[in-house]
Design a protein around this motif. Structure first.
Motif, PDB file in Angstrom:
ATOM      1  N   LEU A  12       0.828  -1.203   0.000  1.00  0.00           N
ATOM      2  CA  LEU A  12       0.000   0.000   0.000  1.00  0.00           C
ATOM      3  C   LEU A  12       0.865   1.256   0.000  1.00  0.00           C
ATOM      4  CD1 LEU A  12      -3.029   0.548   0.080  1.00  0.00           C
ATOM      5  CD2 LEU A  12      -2.945   0.311   2.563  1.00  0.00           C
ATOM      6  N   ASP A  13       2.075   1.167   0.490  1.00  0.00           N
ATOM      7  CA  ASP A  13       2.992   2.306   0.415  1.00  0.00           C
ATOM      8  C   ASP A  13       3.909   2.218  -0.809  1.00  0.00           C
ATOM      9  OD1 ASP A  13       4.252   0.184   1.718  1.00  0.00           O
ATOM     10  OD2 ASP A  13       5.390   1.452   3.100  1.00  0.00           O
ATOM     11  N   LEU A 156      -1.812  -2.921 -11.206  1.00  0.00           N
ATOM     12  CA  LEU A 156      -1.266  -2.977  -9.859  1.00  0.00           C
ATOM     13  C   LEU A 156      -2.026  -4.002  -9.032  1.00  0.00           C
ATOM     14  CD1 LEU A 156      -0.853   0.853  -9.209  1.00  0.00           C
ATOM     15  CD2 LEU A 156       0.780  -0.766 -10.191  1.00  0.00           C
ATOM     16  N   VAL A 158      -2.250  -4.663  -5.262  1.00  0.00           N
ATOM     17  CA  VAL A 158      -1.845  -3.974  -4.035  1.00  0.00           C
ATOM     18  C   VAL A 158      -2.172  -4.825  -2.815  1.00  0.00           C
ATOM     19  CG1 VAL A 158      -2.046  -1.849  -2.707  1.00  0.00           C
ATOM     20  CG2 VAL A 158      -2.376  -1.788  -5.204  1.00  0.00           C
ATOM     21  N   VAL A 161      -0.692  -4.178   3.070  1.00  0.00           N
ATOM     22  CA  VAL A 161       0.400  -4.078   4.043  1.00  0.00           C
ATOM     23  C   VAL A 161       1.222  -2.843   3.674  1.00  0.00           C
ATOM     24  CG1 VAL A 161       0.548  -6.599   4.276  1.00  0.00           C
ATOM     25  CG2 VAL A 161       2.041  -5.437   2.644  1.00  0.00           C
ATOM     26  N   THR A 162       1.956  -2.338   4.637  1.00  0.00           N
ATOM     27  CA  THR A 162       3.001  -1.368   4.312  1.00  0.00           C
ATOM     28  C   THR A 162       4.345  -2.015   4.655  1.00  0.00           C
ATOM     29  OG1 THR A 162       2.976  -0.247   6.464  1.00  0.00           O
ATOM     30  CG2 THR A 162       1.469   0.586   4.772  1.00  0.00           C
ATOM     31  N   ILE A 163       5.388  -1.600   3.961  1.00  0.00           N
ATOM     32  CA  ILE A 163       6.719  -2.191   4.119  1.00  0.00           C
ATOM     33  C   ILE A 163       7.703  -1.172   4.686  1.00  0.00           C
ATOM     34  CG2 ILE A 163       8.682  -3.069   2.792  1.00  0.00           C
ATOM     35  CD1 ILE A 163       6.725  -4.638   1.094  1.00  0.00           C
ATOM     36  N   GLY A 164       7.573   0.069   4.272  1.00  0.00           N
ATOM     37  CA  GLY A 164       8.350   1.128   4.910  1.00  0.00           C
ATOM     38  C   GLY A 164       9.685   1.456   4.270  1.00  0.00           C
ATOM     39  N   ARG A 168      10.737   1.238  -4.654  1.00  0.00           N
ATOM     40  CA  ARG A 168       9.391   1.796  -4.730  1.00  0.00           C
ATOM     41  C   ARG A 168       8.979   2.118  -6.163  1.00  0.00           C
ATOM     42  NH1 ARG A 168       6.604   5.241  -0.117  1.00  0.00           N
ATOM     43  NH2 ARG A 168       8.523   6.413  -0.002  1.00  0.00           N
ATOM     44  N   PHE A 170       7.231   4.105  -9.007  1.00  0.00           N
ATOM     45  CA  PHE A 170       7.032   5.524  -9.300  1.00  0.00           C
ATOM     46  C   PHE A 170       8.165   6.427  -8.813  1.00  0.00           C
ATOM     47  CE2 PHE A 170       2.375   4.254  -8.961  1.00  0.00           C
ATOM     48  CZ  PHE A 170       2.133   4.280 -10.328  1.00  0.00           C
ATOM     49  N   ASP A 171       9.148   5.879  -8.086  1.00  0.00           N
ATOM     50  CA  ASP A 171      10.246   6.736  -7.620  1.00  0.00           C
ATOM     51  C   ASP A 171      10.987   7.329  -8.816  1.00  0.00           C
ATOM     52  OD1 ASP A 171      10.006   6.854  -4.929  1.00  0.00           O
ATOM     53  OD2 ASP A 171      11.824   5.723  -4.462  1.00  0.00           O
ATOM     54  N   GLY A 174       8.126  11.176 -11.574  1.00  0.00           N
ATOM     55  CA  GLY A 174       7.519  12.497 -11.707  1.00  0.00           C
ATOM     56  C   GLY A 174       6.018  12.420 -11.895  1.00  0.00           C
TER      57      GLY A 174
ATOM     58  N   ILE B 163       2.435  12.389  -8.507  1.00  0.00           N
ATOM     59  CA  ILE B 163       2.870  13.764  -8.219  1.00  0.00           C
ATOM     60  C   ILE B 163       4.387  13.851  -8.160  1.00  0.00           C
ATOM     61  CG2 ILE B 163       2.872  15.522  -6.400  1.00  0.00           C
ATOM     62  CD1 ILE B 163      -0.061  14.933  -5.952  1.00  0.00           C
ATOM     63  N   GLY B 164       5.014  12.838  -7.612  1.00  0.00           N
ATOM     64  CA  GLY B 164       6.468  12.760  -7.686  1.00  0.00           C
ATOM     65  C   GLY B 164       7.233  13.353  -6.518  1.00  0.00           C
ATOM     66  N   PHE B 170       2.229   7.440   4.877  1.00  0.00           N
ATOM     67  CA  PHE B 170       2.978   6.253   5.321  1.00  0.00           C
ATOM     68  C   PHE B 170       4.470   6.521   5.489  1.00  0.00           C
ATOM     69  CE2 PHE B 170      -0.505   3.921   2.877  1.00  0.00           C
ATOM     70  CZ  PHE B 170      -1.186   3.521   3.993  1.00  0.00           C
ATOM     71  N   GLY B 174       6.651   2.684   8.801  1.00  0.00           N
ATOM     72  CA  GLY B 174       7.166   1.320   8.899  1.00  0.00           C
ATOM     73  C   GLY B 174       6.150   0.296   8.453  1.00  0.00           C
ATOM     74  N   ALA B 175       6.280  -0.931   8.979  1.00  0.00           N
ATOM     75  CA  ALA B 175       5.442  -2.044   8.510  1.00  0.00           C
ATOM     76  C   ALA B 175       4.119  -2.077   9.246  1.00  0.00           C
ATOM     77  CB  ALA B 175       6.186  -3.359   8.699  1.00  0.00           C
ATOM     78  N   LEU B 176       3.041  -2.061   8.479  1.00  0.00           N
ATOM     79  CA  LEU B 176       1.689  -2.196   9.025  1.00  0.00           C
ATOM     80  C   LEU B 176       1.007  -3.380   8.349  1.00  0.00           C
ATOM     81  CD1 LEU B 176       0.123   1.396   8.768  1.00  0.00           C
ATOM     82  CD2 LEU B 176       1.031   0.304  10.832  1.00  0.00           C
ATOM     83  N   LEU B 178      -2.882  -4.451   7.336  1.00  0.00           N
ATOM     84  CA  LEU B 178      -4.217  -3.871   7.244  1.00  0.00           C
ATOM     85  C   LEU B 178      -5.168  -4.921   6.695  1.00  0.00           C
ATOM     86  CD1 LEU B 178      -1.961  -1.605   5.928  1.00  0.00           C
ATOM     87  CD2 LEU B 178      -3.850  -0.149   6.637  1.00  0.00           C
TER      88      LEU B 178
END
Lengths: 199, 199
Positions: A12-13, A156, A158, A161-164, A168, A170-171, A174, B163-164, B170, B174-176, B178
């Motif tokens: 999710l992140d 995608l 998705v 979870v988030t990983i943190g 990534r 889209f890094d 832009g 947006i970039g 987030f 860190g790790a969540l 959900l």
């Protein structure tokens, strides 16, 4: 000519892998199966989605998706996928280190491309003919193709979870404008979102 | 006791605002209405969603969501929302600069809390009674509450743009783990995703 697609399993992140990817931990520290549980635990439910991920006529991937580590090749390494990889089509691997092509069972070939993403795209387009070309990953390779405006459709997957930290999506890409395709769908383990890249 | 909710309008790459937020550009450079077009152009279609964003019994927001700039207060500034803000409930504003409470039309009060996110939560809980408390934003405030494990339900409204750079949901959390709530839904301008935070 087919379109250029890209399937990415992300958190999710927005991470496609955590930090410190290695032979032992191909998706990096702290990730394990957190991004791909739906593929294993809901393989039947999502059989059409999973099939579509490897349906293209040719594939492009980064060196980092084909092999752990960097630098000179280990000639015994033939990818993560065993004797018969799921691609059943030509796969073009972006690398700075020349290597002879590999032919595996079931029609998967790995060709190593040292002259950049546009050269790899030209080769993949030719190999795919009228079929789609798929950018298979990882995130850095996808981001290069997104930044170059060379991806038509982004799918995608998705995970909730988030990983943190890590690699990534889209890094560095832009500002993009996209257009949702179809309706989002999902389960407790994944949300599927498809976009046409329109910018 | 109600739950703690949070509605966030974000880009596909996770930004709730671009860089350089200011009086002239409250959502930062290059953002304009890109994250919120659905609220304006599809206000009728999404009236229930929009109403639910301001349905809580009390709200918490960061200083940066209440006012442009930092530092000492401009006593004439009473928020972005005109004479009658859409909250119709007590709003607690996190700040390092003490200020007397404000009472605006329609039942919205702004109380300025200088002793941290947990103190603000205690005040908001008491003000909300049995109703929900909503963390209204911005991303930095939401991230603090997520990191502290104080948000129960996250409702993401994802615009089909990247947006970039800027303020990212987030970041630093860190790790969540959900759990999706209900089914994802959307239109050409937004995808709505609701999650219970379970970690």
């Amino acid at each position: 000519m087919g379109k250029v697609t890209c399937d990415m399993a992300i958190s999710l992140d927005g991470f496609a892998a955590g930090p410190n990817q290695s032979l032992e931990r191909p998706f990096g520290d702290g990730v394990g199966d957190r991004l791909h549980r739906w593929m294993f635990e809901e393989a039947e439910r999502y059989s059409a989605v999973i099939e579509s991920i490897t349906a293209a006529g040719a594939f492009i991937m980064g060196r980092n998706m084909f092999a752990p580590g960097r630098g000179a090749w280990d000639p015994d390494w033939t990818g993560w996928w065993g004797e018969e990889p799921p691609y059943h089509a030509p796969v073009f691997v972006l690398t700075h280190h020349p290597r002879e092509p590999l032919t595996l069972k079931g029609g998967t070939t790995f060709t190593f491309v040292t002259d950049g993403i546009e050269a790899a795209m030209a080769q993949a387009r030719e190999a795919a003919g009228e079929s789609d070309v798929s950018i298979a990953g990882g995130a850095q390779t996808v981001n290069q193709y997104l930044a170059a405006g060379l991806i038509d459709e982004l799918r995608l997957h998705v995970a909730p979870v988030t990983i943190g930290g890590g690699e990534r999506l889209f890094d560095g890409v832009g500002a993009l404008a996209l257009e949702p395709v179809g309706s989002p769908s999902g389960s407790d383990l994944v949300t599927h979102l498809t976009y046409r890249v329109t910018r």
